[in-house]
Write an enzyme that holds these catalytic residues in place. Structure first.
Site, mmCIF file in Angstrom:
data_model
loop_
_atom_site.group_PDB
_atom_site.id
_atom_site.type_symbol
_atom_site.label_atom_id
_atom_site.label_comp_id
_atom_site.label_asym_id
_atom_site.label_seq_id
_atom_site.Cartn_x
_atom_site.Cartn_y
_atom_site.Cartn_z
ATOM 1 N N HIS A 1 -25.682 -18.059 40.727
ATOM 2 C CA HIS A 1 -25.278 -16.911 41.067
ATOM 3 C C HIS A 1 -23.437 -16.612 40.522
ATOM 4 C CE1 HIS A 1 -28.019 -15.784 44.153
ATOM 5 N NE2 HIS A 1 -28.323 -17.070 44.117
ATOM 6 N N LYS B 1 -0.774 -38.583 27.087
ATOM 7 C CA LYS B 1 0.123 -39.725 27.892
ATOM 8 C C LYS B 1 1.386 -39.607 27.279
ATOM 9 C CE LYS B 1 -3.076 -42.677 29.920
ATOM 10 N NZ LYS B 1 -3.791 -43.945 29.787
ATOM 11 N N GLU C 1 -15.838 -39.152 28.212
ATOM 12 C CA GLU C 1 -14.812 -40.191 27.850
ATOM 13 C C GLU C 1 -15.375 -41.238 26.920
ATOM 14 O OE1 GLU C 1 -12.530 -41.918 31.005
ATOM 15 O OE2 GLU C 1 -10.679 -41.708 29.561
HETATM 16 O O1 PA5 Z 1 -12.543 -44.983 31.973
HETATM 17 C C1 PA5 Z 1 -11.352 -45.435 32.012
HETATM 18 O O2 PA5 Z 1 -11.076 -46.524 31.585
HETATM 19 C C2 PA5 Z 1 -10.304 -44.572 32.527
HETATM 20 O O3 PA5 Z 1 -10.632 -43.395 32.921
HETATM 21 C C3 PA5 Z 1 -9.431 -45.182 33.558
HETATM 22 O O4 PA5 Z 1 -10.275 -45.519 34.651
HETATM 23 C C4 PA5 Z 1 -8.152 -44.425 33.926
HETATM 24 O O5 PA5 Z 1 -7.548 -44.009 32.990
HETATM 25 C C5 PA5 Z 1 -7.318 -45.119 34.901
HETATM 26 O O6 PA5 Z 1 -6.798 -46.313 34.342
HETATM 27 P P1 PA5 Z 1 -6.207 -47.606 35.480
HETATM 28 O O7 PA5 Z 1 -7.410 -48.020 36.082
HETATM 29 O O8 PA5 Z 1 -5.966 -48.607 34.270
HETATM 30 O O9 PA5 Z 1 -5.151 -46.974 36.209
#
Ligand code: PA5
Length: 438
Positions: free
Chosen positions: A297, A409, A276
């Site tokens: 394996h 989203k 990410e």
């Molecule tokens: O690393 C990140 O910013 C994302 O993976 C968020 O943690 C994830 O989308 C969850 O978001 P939130 O804590 O606002 O629900």
């Protein structure tokens, strides 16, 4: 504490890159680099308020004394870190009390249904974690859990809910204010995947009975060891640089290799952190993982003989064990191993695989760590975060945003009828109809 072995770069190479790394380091430290509003993680652990640690412990103890289950609702950075550490350090067999269950990290109705029936008759608490307070998966799971608590405890339901969220904004903070749950703060300047050492990770860890002081100490040691501007002294930056070196050679995927089954969720945390953070603007190393020797394996075949687009990072970190091979009268061909320690066999498997893969054109890096504990894992996580920030900057991307996750989203919320996304709905429906998908 960490040893970085088998690097393809030597001292001379490091010296050549040291000026460039120093510039990126200083830009980050001085808040001039991309995403500098989200650098709160750099020294969070060493400046974290001790009173807040105590408050976390006090509430965690209450749950430990009373509950059968803590249900943690969160997704992405709001659960992966805690899940990684708890799974790494809990026993592999038999349930600990309280059991820690994660939800709100998928959109499976069956999972929620099973959870609801599992919780029937159990004394459970909920920790809902969402920085934004508006993530669909988490909010949906929380709605079911809250209903269950209301059914069970009537107007006292709020006493069983702990919310971890932004200090002032979002729907979850609003509920905290209106309904009176105990809450913890996700700092505004720390992004989800860099938040495991904040209350996001600390509270579930404390409820699981883990030592959060030691976990924070690991981060603090990491701050000391991996904050040097000098590449020669900074192993996290060396690892970041080498990752980039392989990427530039066409090694587009990094495989995190573990030899301890309990580190499976740690690999999931690793994948999110790097994927990410780095994967944007058409760039980024695709992070995957294998759990060896299990995966030798299965995926071992394609690593050995498939297209050479991988490099491996072997995490040489295992639980301590004194188990050795017993003598036996059975004809099972294992006679030559009698008396051998199983830990030595694991190490041999690791070394044997390394040579086999390298000879097939898959380079291997080794990260060796001998502290399998809260402290060691905290230290390793900080190392990874520093390395991740550095590789991202070397690739010219902002490590701290995630614009790419908005596309799905927007489509999902539009299809589900969210009024704020209504303008996208018809075009989506038309596309899906033309593909014969609806
Ligand atoms: O690393 C990140 O910013 C994302 O993976 C968020 O943690 C994830 O989308 C969850 O978001 P939130 O804590 O606002 O629900």
């Amino acid at each position: 504490m960490i040893k970085f072995k088998n690097s393809p770069l030597n001292m001379e190479d490091y010296q050549k890159h040291s000026e460039g790394i120093k510039k990126l380091h200083l830009a980050m430290e001085e808040g001039r680099a991309a995403g500098s509003d989200y650098l709160g993680w750099l020294y969070y652990a060493s400046s974290f308020d001790k009173n807040e640690v105590d408050r976390i412990k006090t509430h965690a103890k209450k749950i430990r004394d009373q509950a059968d289950v803590l249900v943690v609702a969160g997704i992405g950075g709001s659960y992966l870190g805690a899940d990684a550490i708890i799974r790494a350090l809990e026993l592999s067999f038999g349930r600990s009390k309280p059991e820690i269950i994660f939800c709100g990290n998928n959109l499976s109705g069956a999972y929620l249904e099973e959870l609801i029936s599992y919780l029937d008759g159990k004394n459970f608490y909920v920790n809902v974690i969402s920085k934004s307070g508006r993530t669909l998966e988490t909010a949906l799971a929380f709605r079911f859990l809250k209903d269950l608590l209301i059914e069970k405890h009537g107007s006292d339901y709020y006493k069983y809910i702990y919310a971890t969220t932004d200090s002032s904004s979002g729907a979850l903070r609003k509920q905290v204010v209106e309904e009176g749950f105990v809450s913890f703060e996700v700092p505004g300047n720390v992004g989800g995947r860099f938040s495991v050492m904040t209350p996001v990770g600390l509270f579930p860890l404390a409820v699981a009975g883990l030592n959060i002081d030691e976990f924070l100490e690991g981060f603090i040691e990491g701050e000391k060891d991996f904050s040097s501007e000098n590449l020669i002294d900074n192993l996290a930056y060396q690892y970041g640089l080498v990752r980039n070196h392989y990427y530039n050679q066409g090694k587009l995927m990094e495989i995190l290799v573990t030899y301890e089954p309990a580190l499976g969720q740690f690999a999931e945390w690793f994948k999110q952190l790097f994927g990410e953070s780095e994967g944007k603007d058409g760039r980024g190393i695709f992070p995957i993982s294998v759990a060896n020797t299990t995966d030798l394996h299965s995926l071992g075949q394609i690593i050995q003989d498939g297209k050479k687009i991988f490099f491996e990072t072997v995490l040489d970190l295992t639980k301590k064990t004194s188990l050795s091979v017993p003598s036996s009268h059975m004809e099972d061909d294992l006679g030559y191993l009698e008396g051998e320690r199983v830990g030595v066999m694991t190490k041999n498997a690791q070394l044997a695989t390394l040579i086999a893969h390298e000879e097939a054109g898959v380079p291997n890096l080794i990260l060796e760590l001998d502290d399998y504990s809260e402290r060691g894992l905290g230290y390793l996580m900080y190392f990874m975060m520093r390395a991740c920030a550095m590789t991202s900057y070397l690739q010219g991307v902002n490590p701290f945003d995630q614009p790419g996750v908005e596309a799905y989203k927007t489509n999902m919320l539009a299809l589900m009828g969210n009024p704020s996304y209504a303008q996208y709905r018809q075009a989506l429906v038309d596309k899906l109809v033309s593909k014969g998908l609806i």
